[in-house]
Write a protein that holds these residues in place. Structure first.
Motif, PDB file in Angstrom:
ATOM      1  N   ARG A 101       0.823  -1.216   0.000  1.00 21.05           N
ATOM      2  CA  ARG A 101       0.000   0.000   0.000  1.00 21.05           C
ATOM      3  C   ARG A 101       0.852   1.259   0.000  1.00 21.05           C
ATOM      4  O   ARG A 101       0.393   2.315  -0.438  1.00 21.05           O
ATOM      5  CB  ARG A 101      -0.954  -0.012   1.195  1.00 21.05           C
ATOM      6  CG  ARG A 101      -2.122  -0.980   1.019  1.00 21.05           C
ATOM      7  CD  ARG A 101      -3.164  -0.826   2.113  1.00 21.05           C
ATOM      8  NE  ARG A 101      -2.693  -1.332   3.384  1.00 21.05           N
ATOM      9  CZ  ARG A 101      -2.781  -2.598   3.774  1.00 21.05           C
ATOM     10  NH1 ARG A 101      -3.312  -3.496   2.957  1.00 21.05           N
ATOM     11  NH2 ARG A 101      -2.352  -2.968   4.950  1.00 21.05           N
ATOM     12  N   GLU A 102       2.087   1.167   0.467  1.00 23.08           N
ATOM     13  CA  GLU A 102       3.018   2.296   0.396  1.00 23.08           C
ATOM     14  C   GLU A 102       3.602   2.470  -1.000  1.00 23.08           C
ATOM     15  O   GLU A 102       4.294   3.447  -1.275  1.00 23.08           O
ATOM     16  CB  GLU A 102       4.173   2.103   1.380  1.00 23.08           C
ATOM     17  CG  GLU A 102       3.795   2.257   2.837  1.00 23.08           C
ATOM     18  CD  GLU A 102       5.009   2.137   3.747  1.00 23.08           C
ATOM     19  OE1 GLU A 102       6.151   2.277   3.233  1.00 23.08           O
ATOM     20  OE2 GLU A 102       4.822   1.912   4.956  1.00 23.08           O
ATOM     21  N   GLY A 103       3.347   1.484  -1.870  1.00 24.85           N
ATOM     22  CA  GLY A 103       3.875   1.554  -3.225  1.00 24.85           C
ATOM     23  C   GLY A 103       5.176   0.801  -3.434  1.00 24.85           C
ATOM     24  O   GLY A 103       5.758   0.877  -4.529  1.00 24.85           O
ATOM     25  N   LEU A 104       5.635   0.068  -2.424  1.00 26.51           N
ATOM     26  CA  LEU A 104       6.863  -0.702  -2.565  1.00 26.51           C
ATOM     27  C   LEU A 104       6.580  -2.020  -3.293  1.00 26.51           C
ATOM     28  O   LEU A 104       5.513  -2.613  -3.134  1.00 26.51           O
ATOM     29  CB  LEU A 104       7.482  -0.976  -1.191  1.00 26.51           C
ATOM     30  CG  LEU A 104       7.997   0.260  -0.460  1.00 26.51           C
ATOM     31  CD1 LEU A 104       8.518  -0.106   0.921  1.00 26.51           C
ATOM     32  CD2 LEU A 104       9.097   0.953  -1.269  1.00 26.51           C
ATOM     33  N   ASP A 105       7.553  -2.459  -4.066  1.00 27.56           N
ATOM     34  CA  ASP A 105       7.357  -3.634  -4.911  1.00 27.56           C
ATOM     35  C   ASP A 105       7.842  -4.881  -4.174  1.00 27.56           C
ATOM     36  O   ASP A 105       8.994  -5.309  -4.288  1.00 27.56           O
ATOM     37  CB  ASP A 105       8.114  -3.471  -6.227  1.00 27.56           C
ATOM     38  CG  ASP A 105       7.581  -4.392  -7.320  1.00 27.56           C
ATOM     39  OD1 ASP A 105       6.603  -5.117  -7.052  1.00 27.56           O
ATOM     40  OD2 ASP A 105       8.138  -4.381  -8.437  1.00 27.56           O
ATOM     41  N   LEU A 106       6.937  -5.467  -3.422  1.00 25.12           N
ATOM     42  CA  LEU A 106       7.217  -6.638  -2.608  1.00 25.12           C
ATOM     43  C   LEU A 106       6.057  -7.613  -2.758  1.00 25.12           C
ATOM     44  O   LEU A 106       4.896  -7.200  -2.734  1.00 25.12           O
ATOM     45  CB  LEU A 106       7.380  -6.240  -1.142  1.00 25.12           C
ATOM     46  CG  LEU A 106       7.678  -7.359  -0.140  1.00 25.12           C
ATOM     47  CD1 LEU A 106       9.086  -7.903  -0.357  1.00 25.12           C
ATOM     48  CD2 LEU A 106       7.515  -6.845   1.290  1.00 25.12           C
ATOM     49  N   ALA A 107       6.353  -8.890  -2.912  1.00 28.71           N
ATOM     50  CA  ALA A 107       5.300  -9.899  -3.063  1.00 28.71           C
ATOM     51  C   ALA A 107       5.515 -11.031  -2.070  1.00 28.71           C
ATOM     52  O   ALA A 107       6.631 -11.294  -1.629  1.00 28.71           O
ATOM     53  CB  ALA A 107       5.285 -10.447  -4.484  1.00 28.71           C
ATOM     54  N   LEU A 108       4.425 -11.699  -1.735  1.00 27.29           N
ATOM     55  CA  LEU A 108       4.453 -12.868  -0.862  1.00 27.29           C
ATOM     56  C   LEU A 108       4.340 -14.127  -1.712  1.00 27.29           C
ATOM     57  O   LEU A 108       3.541 -14.179  -2.642  1.00 27.29           O
ATOM     58  CB  LEU A 108       3.277 -12.814   0.118  1.00 27.29           C
ATOM     59  CG  LEU A 108       3.209 -13.947   1.141  1.00 27.29           C
ATOM     60  CD1 LEU A 108       4.055 -13.590   2.356  1.00 27.29           C
ATOM     61  CD2 LEU A 108       1.774 -14.210   1.572  1.00 27.29           C
ATOM     62  N   VAL A 109       5.153 -15.129  -1.382  1.00 31.28           N
ATOM     63  CA  VAL A 109       5.022 -16.443  -2.018  1.00 31.28           C
ATOM     64  C   VAL A 109       4.771 -17.464  -0.915  1.00 31.28           C
ATOM     65  O   VAL A 109       5.634 -17.697  -0.062  1.00 31.28           O
ATOM     66  CB  VAL A 109       6.280 -16.837  -2.811  1.00 31.28           C
ATOM     67  CG1 VAL A 109       6.057 -18.183  -3.506  1.00 31.28           C
ATOM     68  CG2 VAL A 109       6.640 -15.770  -3.834  1.00 31.28           C
ATOM     69  N   ASP A 110       3.602 -18.059  -0.923  1.00 27.94           N
ATOM     70  CA  ASP A 110       3.242 -19.082   0.057  1.00 27.94           C
ATOM     71  C   ASP A 110       3.820 -20.418  -0.411  1.00 27.94           C
ATOM     72  O   ASP A 110       3.455 -20.923  -1.468  1.00 27.94           O
ATOM     73  CB  ASP A 110       1.715 -19.154   0.168  1.00 27.94           C
ATOM     74  CG  ASP A 110       1.251 -20.038   1.306  1.00 27.94           C
ATOM     75  OD1 ASP A 110       1.744 -21.184   1.399  1.00 27.94           O
ATOM     76  OD2 ASP A 110       0.395 -19.623   2.082  1.00 27.94           O
ATOM     77  N   VAL A 111       4.739 -20.959   0.399  1.00 28.00           N
ATOM     78  CA  VAL A 111       5.436 -22.192   0.033  1.00 28.00           C
ATOM     79  C   VAL A 111       4.998 -23.312   0.974  1.00 28.00           C
ATOM     80  O   VAL A 111       5.063 -23.156   2.201  1.00 28.00           O
ATOM     81  CB  VAL A 111       6.962 -22.007   0.125  1.00 28.00           C
ATOM     82  CG1 VAL A 111       7.681 -23.320  -0.188  1.00 28.00           C
ATOM     83  CG2 VAL A 111       7.433 -20.893  -0.816  1.00 28.00           C
ATOM     84  N   ALA A 112       4.564 -24.426   0.427  1.00 26.92           N
ATOM     85  CA  ALA A 112       4.192 -25.574   1.252  1.00 26.92           C
ATOM     86  C   ALA A 112       5.437 -26.160   1.909  1.00 26.92           C
ATOM     87  O   ALA A 112       6.480 -26.320   1.276  1.00 26.92           O
ATOM     88  CB  ALA A 112       3.495 -26.635   0.410  1.00 26.92           C
ATOM     89  N   ALA A 113       5.327 -26.485   3.200  1.00 29.64           N
ATOM     90  CA  ALA A 113       6.492 -26.951   3.951  1.00 29.64           C
ATOM     91  C   ALA A 113       7.049 -28.268   3.429  1.00 29.64           C
ATOM     92  O   ALA A 113       8.222 -28.576   3.662  1.00 29.64           O
ATOM     93  CB  ALA A 113       6.130 -27.093   5.430  1.00 29.64           C
TER      94      ALA A 113
END
Length: 270
Positions: A101-113
């Motif tokens: 929301r601040e405009g930073l380019d960051l993504a989440l990747v959900d990785v199965a254990a």
């Protein structure tokens, strides 16, 4: 003969189809990795960061580290450990959402254990993406001597298959040291101190370790009040405590479930 072989090959392909195309690594706020294909998350809607109450120190530390990653600076791999339901998973997602929301380019990747051995393939996909990635591995725990322990240790240590600079692991665990410990440590033929050190070595490889602890009554009620206020839901403290008592725990998760109950009683959605 050739025709028969072709039919067999076609049947095998139908039984085990080739992986689908990967999602665009530059286009989405969150992804799912299940070992072969990177998929975009259909609905990434983390809680607003300011709704998470009672974990201010952990929030500040994780936010600062994730901001560095999003800005291309050096950042730590993170271990979030402690009591269940205390906000570990919610905090990781909320931090990513706040920075987006601040405009930073960051993504989440959900990785199965159970797909740790496939992470090098994921690193190949993400390394040149030109943005930061938090690789989120939720609720992990190993038995001593397991292969997954060695895989994760190698990834964190920076071996031949180390993760690229724009990707950092964020791991949650109910165990402070991830690997189970037991009384056998005392009966081992190896020096007991060496056994303990080996089992703690995995947790020591995280640059940032954040502890989450069971809540006292005051903090639990403060969390309920924060959620209830955000959604304009009146609540009774005695009823909130009764809800927690019936579930045998006071936690952020229990507080959220109680607020969900309040909304349902009022015929409201969240």
């Amino acid at each position: 003969m050739e025709e028969a072989l072709a039919r067999i090959a076609d049947a095998l392909e139908r039984m085990a189809p080739a992986p689908g195309a990967h999602a665009d690594v530059r286009a989405h706020p969150a992804y799912l990795w299940r070992g072969t294909t990177l998929q975009s998350a259909r609905h990434f809607a983390p809680l607003p960061l300011d709704l998470l109450t009672g974990i201010d120190a952990q929030k500040a530390a994780l936010l600062a580290n994730a901001r560095r990653l999003a800005e291309g600076a050096a950042a730590h791999d993170v271990l979030l450990w402690g009591a269940k339901g205390t906000g570990k998973s919610a905090l990781v997602k909320s931090v990513v959402g706040a920075l987006q929301r601040e405009g930073l380019d960051l993504a989440l990747v959900d990785v199965a254990a159970d797909h740790l051995d496939t992470l090098p393939a994921l690193f190949d996909l993400l390394g040149d993406a030109g943005r930061g990635f938090i690789l989120f591995i939720d609720d992990i725990g190993f038995e001593a001597g397991g292969a997954d322990t060695r895989i994760l240790r190698s990834l964190l240590e920076g071996g031949a298959e180390a993760r690229p600079g724009n990707a950092r692991l964020h791991v949650t665990s109910n165990r402070r040291h991830i690997v189970a410990r037991d009384i056998d440590e005392q009966s081992s033929a190896i020096n007991p101190r060496d056994v303990v050190d080996d089992r703690l070595a995995l947790a020591d490889r995280f640059g940032l370790s954040l502890g989450f602890h069971a809540l006292d009554q005051e903090t639990y009620l403060a969390i309920v009040a924060r959620y209830a206020d955000a959604y304009a839901l009146p609540f009774d403290a005695a009823d909130a405590l009764l809800w927690a008592t019936a579930r045998g725990a006071r936690s952020g998760r229990v507080a959220w479930h109680y607020v969900t109950e309040l909304a349902g009683r009022a015929g409201r959605s969240l």
